[in-house]
Design a protein around this motif. Structure first.
Motif, PDB file in Angstrom:
ATOM      1  N   ASN A 172       0.940  -1.180  -0.039  1.00  0.00           N
ATOM      2  CA  ASN A 172       0.031   0.117  -0.121  1.00  0.00           C
ATOM      3  C   ASN A 172       1.045   1.235   0.042  1.00  0.00           C
ATOM      4  O   ASN A 172       2.387   1.112   0.048  1.00  0.00           O
ATOM      5  CB  ASN A 172      -1.082  -0.079   1.310  1.00  0.00           C
ATOM      6  CG  ASN A 172      -0.141   0.008   2.556  1.00  0.00           C
ATOM      7  OD1 ASN A 172       0.700   0.865   2.980  1.00  0.00           O
ATOM      8  ND2 ASN A 172       0.049  -1.335   3.283  1.00  0.00           N
ATOM      9  N   ASP A 226       2.943   1.804   3.973  1.00  0.00           N
ATOM     10  CA  ASP A 226       3.846   0.671   4.835  1.00  0.00           C
ATOM     11  C   ASP A 226       5.044   0.451   4.131  1.00  0.00           C
ATOM     12  O   ASP A 226       4.991   0.040   2.762  1.00  0.00           O
ATOM     13  CB  ASP A 226       3.063  -0.568   5.186  1.00  0.00           C
ATOM     14  CG  ASP A 226       1.974  -0.469   6.223  1.00  0.00           C
ATOM     15  OD1 ASP A 226       2.306   0.243   6.997  1.00  0.00           O
ATOM     16  OD2 ASP A 226       0.902  -0.998   5.737  1.00  0.00           O
ATOM     17  N   SER A 228       8.010  -2.025   7.658  1.00  0.00           N
ATOM     18  CA  SER A 228       6.787  -1.626   8.599  1.00  0.00           C
ATOM     19  C   SER A 228       6.299  -2.831   9.347  1.00  0.00           C
ATOM     20  O   SER A 228       6.001  -3.734   8.858  1.00  0.00           O
ATOM     21  CB  SER A 228       5.639  -0.953   8.016  1.00  0.00           C
ATOM     22  OG  SER A 228       4.635  -0.447   8.637  1.00  0.00           O
ATOM     23  N   GLU A 229       5.867  -2.485  10.603  1.00  0.00           N
ATOM     24  CA  GLU A 229       5.381  -3.445  11.423  1.00  0.00           C
ATOM     25  C   GLU A 229       3.889  -3.598  11.135  1.00  0.00           C
ATOM     26  O   GLU A 229       3.324  -4.652  11.354  1.00  0.00           O
ATOM     27  CB  GLU A 229       5.080  -2.970  12.842  1.00  0.00           C
ATOM     28  CG  GLU A 229       6.563  -2.792  13.679  1.00  0.00           C
ATOM     29  CD  GLU A 229       6.540  -2.517  15.430  1.00  0.00           C
ATOM     30  OE1 GLU A 229       5.479  -2.242  15.473  1.00  0.00           O
ATOM     31  OE2 GLU A 229       7.488  -2.317  15.786  1.00  0.00           O
ATOM     32  N   THR A 230       3.106  -2.992  10.386  1.00  0.00           N
ATOM     33  CA  THR A 230       1.820  -2.830   9.856  1.00  0.00           C
ATOM     34  C   THR A 230       1.806  -3.620   8.636  1.00  0.00           C
ATOM     35  O   THR A 230       0.591  -3.650   7.982  1.00  0.00           O
ATOM     36  CB  THR A 230       1.143  -1.777   9.897  1.00  0.00           C
ATOM     37  OG1 THR A 230       1.681  -0.715   9.263  1.00  0.00           O
ATOM     38  CG2 THR A 230       1.105  -1.238  11.515  1.00  0.00           C
ATOM     39  N   LEU A 231       2.900  -3.856   7.679  1.00  0.00           N
ATOM     40  CA  LEU A 231       2.970  -4.266   6.424  1.00  0.00           C
ATOM     41  C   LEU A 231       2.292  -5.735   6.314  1.00  0.00           C
ATOM     42  O   LEU A 231       2.594  -6.605   7.229  1.00  0.00           O
ATOM     43  CB  LEU A 231       4.316  -4.327   5.859  1.00  0.00           C
ATOM     44  CG  LEU A 231       4.759  -5.052   4.444  1.00  0.00           C
ATOM     45  CD1 LEU A 231       3.798  -3.929   3.259  1.00  0.00           C
ATOM     46  CD2 LEU A 231       5.899  -5.303   4.271  1.00  0.00           C
ATOM     47  N   GLN A 232       1.433  -6.087   5.319  1.00  0.00           N
ATOM     48  CA  GLN A 232       0.707  -7.197   5.515  1.00  0.00           C
ATOM     49  C   GLN A 232       1.346  -8.357   4.568  1.00  0.00           C
ATOM     50  O   GLN A 232       1.918  -7.719   3.579  1.00  0.00           O
ATOM     51  CB  GLN A 232      -0.796  -6.774   5.001  1.00  0.00           C
ATOM     52  CG  GLN A 232      -1.664  -6.194   6.070  1.00  0.00           C
ATOM     53  CD  GLN A 232      -1.882  -6.608   7.405  1.00  0.00           C
ATOM     54  OE1 GLN A 232      -2.372  -7.653   7.323  1.00  0.00           O
ATOM     55  NE2 GLN A 232      -1.389  -6.032   8.239  1.00  0.00           N
TER      56      GLN A 232
END
Length: 438
Positions: A46, A49, A281-285
């Motif tokens: 996205n 991230d 990033s810790e929120t990277l999916q």
């Protein structure tokens, strides 16, 4: 699609990671020389991230991406001058061009053109990281310290050989260089590393590039220019003027680097970029998926050039004679790169005479035939050299004493031609060439 996924992996060289990235490539299966190549791609991740480094790119067939030994001395050379092709004091870690103009009629390499490199990188001038599309051509040998292709012409303000029409596009805000990587090498006011000069520009991307397919393309005219496009819009160009010979004030120099002429293959991959300028990033999916709708190539009707072993830049014998550099141990027994035609037995030693200096060169049957057909002229035969028929008869009867092929030459041109026709003989014939020059 190509994806990066979470898992536990321990590679054969003790590479440990909890992520696996995917790659597709057409090495030694589909190659082309020149034309317009276009990828229809929906980017992974996205616009926020960071941590992904997705790419669509080209590499010369003499290097297999991901196989370091196959690229050593080949990547990313696009160079056809003897001077400057060896190890350079200002290019630590680059071993020098393996097959150079010093030992071949044409310098060879595995150049690289990055059609798309994507990541969440620092914004120009600072600020929060932004999604960035990087257009790049890697180049070796690198120019000497304190020389720069990025210096604008004082009269025009233009940088020779560089055009950035995308800079006037408010949607992409294309700019020269990048905001990541090794930007400040001592004495090198340009992007790159100790191994490669990086001819590059960057464009900004929006959320739409992650939600739908867009067109990423280059127009590649061998020896002339490379032009990058986004959705049919011309963004960036590097042409041969940017690659002209460079010489520093203290006399260090390299010759002209070349807009690639080697046959190149396609690569699509999703890598990870856990660097200081792009932390994961810790929120990277995960899985992070790059979707590829198509890959299309157009060539002019009078310049169709498809294949990994073209006449002017053959690769077949180089690969066959060095297959351990191109194949993993598991692939050696499963993949065929053809037979190496270099024969080094006593039966196949032939004598090449350079102005009275006689050197034994292992040429094999094909090499002997090539030598005799090209260079044993009627005048030479009349002067006492054996005829082609006599040579063939000598080989047929196994007469080693009469299986010689003698050539008179006042220059190294003959052996260079042999080596160009038979790249599998380079290692053997280089010594002969060097002796001929002394």
């Amino acid at each position: 699609m190509v994806a990066a996924v979470l898992n536990s992996l321990e590679g054969p060289k003790l590479v440990k990671s909890n992520k696996t990235s995917g790659m597709l490539q057409s090495w030694n299966k589909f190659c082309f020389t020149g034309g317009y190549v276009e990828f229809g791609i929906k980017l992974p991740g996205n616009p926020v991230d960071s941590g992904l480094w997705a790419a669509a790119w080209l590499e010369g067939n003499l290097g297999r991406a991901g196989y370091y030994q196959s690229t050593r001395g080949h990547w990313p050379y696009s160079y056809d001058t003897c001077a400057g092709s060896g190890e350079l004091s200002w290019s630590v870690g680059q071993p020098g061009q393996r097959f150079s103009r010093c030992n071949l009629a044409t310098g060879r390499g595995a150049p690289e053109i990055d059609i798309l490199e994507y990541g969440i990188f620092p914004a120009p001038g600072g600020g929060s990281p932004v999604p960035t599309f990087v257009h790049t051509m890697q180049m070796a040998p690198i120019a000497p310290p304190f020389t720069s292709w990025m210096n604008p012409n004082p009269n025009t303000g233009q940088i020779p050989g560089i055009h950035i029409p995308g800079a006037t596009n408010p949607a992409t805000q294309t700019y020269l260089g990048t905001t990541y990587g090794e930007l400040s090498r001592p004495g090198f006011p340009r992007t790159g590393s100790n191994l490669t000069d990086t001819y590059t520009a960057s464009s900004l991307l929006g959320p739409e590039h992650f939600n739908s397919y867009h067109k990423y393309a280059v127009l590649w005219e061998p020896g002339e220019y490379v032009r990058w496009y986004l959705d049919d819009v011309f963004m960036f160009e590097v042409n041969k003027e940017a690659l002209q010979a460079q010489k520093s004030a203290d006399g260090q120099s390299v010759g002209d680097r070349l807009i690639p002429k080697e046959a190149m293959y396609l690569i699509i991959n999703v890598a990870m970029a856990n660097q200081s300028w792009s932390k994961v990033s810790e929120t990277l999916q995960f899985p992070a998926v790059m979707s590829v709708d198509y890959v299309r190539i157009w060539q002019r009707s009078n310049a169709v050039d498809v294949g990994c072993n073209p006449t002017g830049y053959p690769t077949e014998q180089i690969l066959a004679c060095h297959k351990e550099e191109y194949l993993s141990p598991d692939e050696i027994d499963k993949w065929s790169l053809g037979s190496c035609n270099s024969i080094t037995s006593q039966d196949n030693l032939f004598l090449v005479t350079f102005g009275g200096t006689v050197t034994a060169v292992a040429l094999g049957a094909f090499g002997m035939m090539w030598l005799m057909q090209k260079h044993l002229t009627a005048a030479q035969a009349a002067a006492g050299k054996w005829s082609l028929e006599e040579q063939q008869a000598a080989r047929a009867t196994g007469d080693r004493k009469q299986a010689g092929c003698y050539i008179n030459s006042n220059s190294a041109k003959t052996i260079q031609q042999i080596m160009h026709a038979r790249p599998d003989l380079i290692d053997v014939a280089t010594d002969c060439l060097n002796k001929a020059r002394r």
